[in-house]
Design an enzyme around this catalytic site. Structure first.
Site, mmCIF file in Angstrom:
data_model
loop_
_atom_site.group_PDB
_atom_site.id
_atom_site.type_symbol
_atom_site.label_atom_id
_atom_site.label_comp_id
_atom_site.label_asym_id
_atom_site.label_seq_id
_atom_site.Cartn_x
_atom_site.Cartn_y
_atom_site.Cartn_z
ATOM 1 N N GLY B 11 49.237 49.633 36.252
ATOM 2 C CA GLY B 11 47.937 49.185 36.761
ATOM 3 C C GLY B 11 47.806 47.682 36.632
ATOM 4 O O GLY B 11 48.130 47.105 35.593
ATOM 5 N N GLY B 13 44.891 45.817 37.238
ATOM 6 C CA GLY B 13 43.480 45.468 37.357
ATOM 7 C C GLY B 13 43.087 44.381 36.369
ATOM 8 O O GLY B 13 43.939 43.659 35.847
ATOM 9 N N CYS B 46 34.755 43.277 42.548
ATOM 10 C CA CYS B 46 33.300 43.104 42.475
ATOM 11 C C CYS B 46 32.768 42.184 43.558
ATOM 12 O O CYS B 46 31.570 42.161 43.829
ATOM 13 C CB CYS B 46 32.900 42.532 41.123
ATOM 14 S SG CYS B 46 33.427 43.547 39.750
ATOM 15 N N GLU B 176 20.811 59.728 46.935
ATOM 16 C CA GLU B 176 21.277 59.872 45.548
ATOM 17 C C GLU B 176 20.844 61.242 45.034
ATOM 18 O O GLU B 176 19.683 61.613 45.141
ATOM 19 C CB GLU B 176 20.690 58.733 44.689
ATOM 20 C CG GLU B 176 20.731 58.946 43.178
ATOM 21 C CD GLU B 176 22.149 59.069 42.605
ATOM 22 O OE1 GLU B 176 23.024 58.265 42.980
ATOM 23 O OE2 GLU B 176 22.370 59.982 41.778
ATOM 24 N N ASP B 284 39.036 50.257 31.994
ATOM 25 C CA ASP B 284 38.126 51.318 32.445
ATOM 26 C C ASP B 284 38.635 52.730 32.184
ATOM 27 O O ASP B 284 37.853 53.681 32.185
ATOM 28 C CB ASP B 284 37.872 51.196 33.953
ATOM 29 C CG ASP B 284 37.205 49.888 34.326
ATOM 30 O OD1 ASP B 284 36.905 49.085 33.414
ATOM 31 O OD2 ASP B 284 36.977 49.668 35.531
#
Lengths: 451, 451
Positions: B11, B13, B46, B176, B284
């Site tokens: 990963g 990230g 983001c 939602e 995460d």
């Protein structure tokens, strides 16, 4: 305290008027008299530079309460009335009109007086101060015809007023006797950033030079500094303030090493080494205790006076809690630049016998790819163990970081604790790594190396 | 660790690539391989909503490092290469291309996977996610011809993308399943402010309603919710993320109660109740410990992953310090509105057996007479003793207050300590009494009454 007691406030500033308001609301039966030398009360002094530079439409906008409000609350506010003396034996004050008024409890909230440098010419027409609304209106009246202006003193109010001159294209010279601007808040290497900003906006900044005279026949024509004569049709005196303690001193109340009235944690004054139970002082005229050094200091900051007013209110209602030591955070806005400081700067550290270890970082206020982000400069100071001071300069994000430091310093955080602080992140409002936590991490390394 | 050791990251990230960078800089002799399933690495996830709404010029702006930088650092970054399995006995990973690669130390930084609701139609053309740059480019391509869009899920990334639709005049419905937006950060009474904002910008917001199907032949044509058929030529799935733990689970590493990989304070994974010395997980995909409850939790926040990367780097260099519990502050920017949260919301309190006591205040971000000030809404939550959570919504001043709360909550401050916090004051950047200290004062009174 009996509800028939009479409480007298001397001074209607951020401390006195706020406490009087609080008291009247909490106990409408109290007899409260507020004396103020000024003709207008309940206005924001801090807002005046921003009326002068046109950000706020007019001085009337700064008036926070209509006098009707006082009447509705049953407050007896006597404007234009100074107090000439205090008699603690007779428990009375005498006004400058010769009237003697009895008190059960007396609160001294006389604030500050501007320091006027001992040079010739300070009384000439065109030489202004910016203390009250009349001063502000008088500056506004003459500024439109001004071509050359001089600000004497590099303190916050004068610098906040600089854009009012610069934006109008007036030649402006700022003269500060110390070798830097904002000497009581900033370190020299941070003050340079402010100086560069003012120069970029057209100001001439002269530091480390004292004014020897203000010249003119009836009106100011020039200012002499370091042998040079600078033309001036307007001068703003902004050479700092001192606690207004003459009345207290005359009454025999103790004045402390920092120059303010000595009070205990319940705001009670001292006389002949005894604490008085019925005379209080707070706000800019009284000393506070530094949360960092535990020594007396001055903190002429509106937000602190306002918080003191809450504590004082409870104290006057007989349920007081001790008011704690302070950190005294400040922020000053000069055009687009926000200049914040909290705790001790390097000079203050040295004068307290603390060897400052510092780190200065520059970062961005937003993700580096997000448009509109601003550079932010952060200097953190440690005594080797804790963070003891911080200075932040930038066009956004200053206020929040100073407040975070204010809380952190009061809680005694170490550089590594600040480095470990979790910060929230979204590209439009913050970088992923906050420059303040980065500065703290580097400061922690520096502190570790010095051990 | 020997400099001939080989460290493998799964990963690339915010955790993996940052730690790999740090390591390569601190010890250029290490052999570091970074595997990433994605074709592009080192970009800001983001930032994508803000490219879509035109604030950032293009997706290329989000690429933080050119691949050349990896080579210069001696990093072997293998993009487009997933890892199919981990063999801890052989100390190797096997790629999805069948290649087995030996490791001395292994770091799992697999991040999150989006939750895809189990409804028909999620595979139709026009149904998007926003996970990587290709997703972003694909949305950008079809958004200009869109007339009716639906966002499924009221989480941060979807809501941050809402203005991209609204500003283009596209009919937008946000659905939602929970009875409010941002359910994991906000209390319902705060979420209403966000909902009202989105409605004022033209969105239709449906909360407490689940989507039963996404309809269309090949391309999406509509969405069925609560028996109603809503036309849609585009759908953005934003129903939250889950830790990406399948690989770790398959390898036998322990998965915790919150759904993330269990790690000790040195990021070491557990297997058969034993801590492994050569396999680490962070970011995460791993659980963290809540600084408030001391219980495991998830915190998929870039700034936390970044800080973990620093600690993990030291750990891999053999000089690790324990990584502490977290508070997990977040801020989300939806158009002009900033929505911040930190610590526990009321629902989280209740699920932890804490009876929340809260106070909500509304104030101004500047002196009330200073033009341009914005309303700011602050909710503080206490367990009766300490502050345990805070939510702040407004158009400015949110980020700083959340960070102050982040530090304060970690230091265990009480409502009265927050009320006593000194805040800096200048009319253009702050009110004299900060609404947050006011909220804290009222919360302190409320807590005292409940005792």
């Amino acid at each position: 305290m009996s509800s028939s007691d009479r409480i007298i406030f001397i001074g209607a500033g951020g401390l006195g008027l706020t406490a009087a308001f609080n008291l009247a609301r909490k106990n409408p039966d109290l007899k409260i008299i507020v004396f103020s030398r000024e003709t207008t009360v309940a206005y924001s002094q801090c807002g005046m530079p921003f009326v002068l530079d046109g950000k706020i439409p007019g001085f009337d906008n700064l008036i926070l309460y209509n006098p009707e409000v006082f009447k509705d609350l049953g407050l007896d506010v006597r404007t234009g009335t100074g107090i000439a003396s205090i008699d603690t034996d007779r428990k009375s004050v005498t006004t400058d009109k010769g009237e003697e008024v009895h008190y059960d409890k007396l609160v001294i909230g006389t604030g500050t007086v501007p320091f006027v440098p001992p040079i010739p010419g300070t009384g000439l027409r065109g030489v202004h101060r910016l203390i009250n609304l009349d001063d502000g209106r008088s500056i506004l009246k003459s500024i439109s015809s001004s071509k050359n202006a001089v600000i004497i003193g590099g303190g916050p109010i004068g610098l906040e007023t600089a854009p009012a001159f610069l934006d109008r294209g007036i030649n402006l010279t700022i003269i500060e006797r110390m070798p830097q601007l904002l000497p009581s808040s900033l370190d020299p290497d941070m003050a340079v950033l402010l100086e560069e900003y003012l120069i970029s906006k057209g100001a001439r900044v002269m530091t480390g030079k004292g004014v020897s005279s203000i010249n003119g026949a009836e009106r100011v024509e020039s200012v002499t500094v370091d042998g040079e004569t600078i033309p001036a049709d307007m001068v703003l005196l902004s050479a700092g303030v001192r606690p207004n303690v003459e009345l207290a001193r005359k009454a025999g109340f103790e004045i402390g090493p920092a120059g303010g009235i000595v009070v205990d944690p319940y705001f009670r004054v001292k006389m002949n080494n005894l604490i008085l139970d019925d005379v209080f002082a707070a706000g800019d005229c009284a000393e506070v205790i530094s949360a960092i050094t535990n020594k007396p200091m001055l903190c002429a900051v509106g937000s602190v006076a306002n918080r003191q007013a809450s504590y004082l209110t409870d104290q006057l209602l007989g349920k007081g809690a001790p008011y704690g030591p302070v950190i005294c955070p400040t922020v000053c806005v000069v055009g687009d630049l926000h200049i914040g400081s909290v705790g001790l700067n390097s000079r203050a550290c040295e004068s307290m016998g603390i060897k400052p270890i510092s780190f200065k970082a520059t970062g961005n206020t937003r993700a580096r790819y997000y448009p509109g982000g601003k550079k932010i400069n952060i200097k953190l100071i440690s005594d080797g163990e804790r963070i003891v001071g911080g200075q932040v300069i930038g066009e956004e994000g200053v206020h929040g970081r100073i407040n975070t430091l204010s809380l952190g310093i009061k809680k005694g955080i170490t550089p590594i604790e600040l480095a470990d602080m979790e910060t929230c992140y979204a590209p439009p409002v913050s970088p992923m790594i906050d420059p303040m936590t980065y500065a703290a991490e580097m400061l922690a390394l520096r502190c570790a190396r010095k051990k």
